[in-house]
Design a protein around this motif. Structure first.
Motif, short mmCIF file in Angstrom:
data_model
loop_
_atom_site.label_atom_id
_atom_site.label_comp_id
_atom_site.label_asym_id
_atom_site.label_seq_id
_atom_site.Cartn_x
_atom_site.Cartn_y
_atom_site.Cartn_z
N TYR A 1 0.83 -1.21 0.00
CA TYR A 1 0.00 0.00 0.00
C TYR A 1 0.86 1.26 0.00
O TYR A 1 0.48 2.28 -0.59
N ALA A 2 2.05 1.21 0.62
CA ALA A 2 2.95 2.37 0.58
C ALA A 2 3.38 2.61 -0.86
O ALA A 2 3.39 3.75 -1.34
N GLN B 1 0.55 6.74 -6.79
CA GLN B 1 -0.58 7.66 -6.97
C GLN B 1 -0.12 9.11 -6.87
O GLN B 1 -0.50 9.95 -7.67
N GLN B 2 0.75 9.37 -5.85
CA GLN B 2 1.22 10.75 -5.64
C GLN B 2 2.05 11.23 -6.82
O GLN B 2 1.98 12.38 -7.23
N GLU B 3 2.86 10.30 -7.40
CA GLU B 3 3.68 10.67 -8.56
C GLU B 3 2.81 11.01 -9.76
O GLU B 3 3.14 11.89 -10.54
N GLU B 4 1.69 10.31 -9.87
CA GLU B 4 0.80 10.56 -11.01
C GLU B 4 0.04 11.88 -10.88
O GLU B 4 -0.39 12.46 -11.87
N GLU B 5 -0.13 12.37 -9.61
CA GLU B 5 -0.95 13.58 -9.41
C GLU B 5 -0.16 14.85 -9.78
O GLU B 5 1.01 14.94 -9.72
#
Ligand code: PNS
Length: 168
Positions: free
Chosen positions: A157-158, A164-168
């Motif tokens: 999950y980490a 996810q954060q990189e994609e945002e």
């Protein structure tokens, strides 16, 4: 040699599964844990990860072998030279689908028997989905999964969160 197959998705393996594995392994000469390759499901852990995790957490049980399978369970069971399928039954809610699958498997392979082991009461309401929910939401459930599985869940999950954060 008396062999049995315990099939499942094991995404990931929990103490509930391990309880069935340990108890079933005392009833036969060899217990083969069959990990389902299911292209229609999108599991959290890849097939390789699920097999690897299962091998690690069952390493201390000498007569347990972990193998992957795809297609019909009855074909895998006969390829493994087994006649017994082991299933765990938790709450009453498991019964309906397990009954249907056991009857269908009997139609497909009359010589194979499905044997049900009742879960231990402390794991009656434990499922891989619930465990995943807990870890996805930042919790930890060391009473439900072995420490190695807990570590893999946290790492998974980490990683997903970082992606996810990189994609945002
Ligand atoms: O851990 P799961 O996902 O509840 O396990 C389900 C499993 C693997 C036991 C079941 O989906 C299965 O046996 N799949 C193989 C396909 C098959 O043989 N289908 C016909 C049985 S009705």
């Amino acid at each position: 040699m008396k062999r049995a197959v315990y099939p499942g998705s094991f995404d990931p393996v929990t103490y509930g599964h391990l309880d069935i594995i340990k108890r079933a392994s005392t009833l036969v000469d060899e217990l083969i844990v069959g990990v389902l390759v299911n292209p229609s499901k999108s599991p959290l852990f890849t097939l390789e990860e699920r097999v690897d995790i299962l091998r690690k957490v069952t390493a201390d049980i000498p007569n347990v072998r972990v193998e992957r399978f795809s297609g019909l369970l009855v074909n895998f069971v006969s390829e493994m030279g087994a006649r017994i399928v082991v299933k765990g039954l938790r709450a009453l809610s498991d019964f309906d689908i397990e009954f249907q699958m056991a009857l269908m498997n009997r139609k497909l392979a009359e010589s194979q028997e499905t044997i049900f082991l009742m879960t231990s009461d402390k794991y009656a309401f434990l499922s891989s989905s619930m465990v995943k929910d807990i870890y996805r939401l930042g919790g930890k459930a060391d009473c439900l999964v072995p420490p190695y599985v807990s570590e893999r869940l946290q790492a998974k999950y980490a990683n997903l969160q970082n992606q996810q954060q990189e994609e945002e």
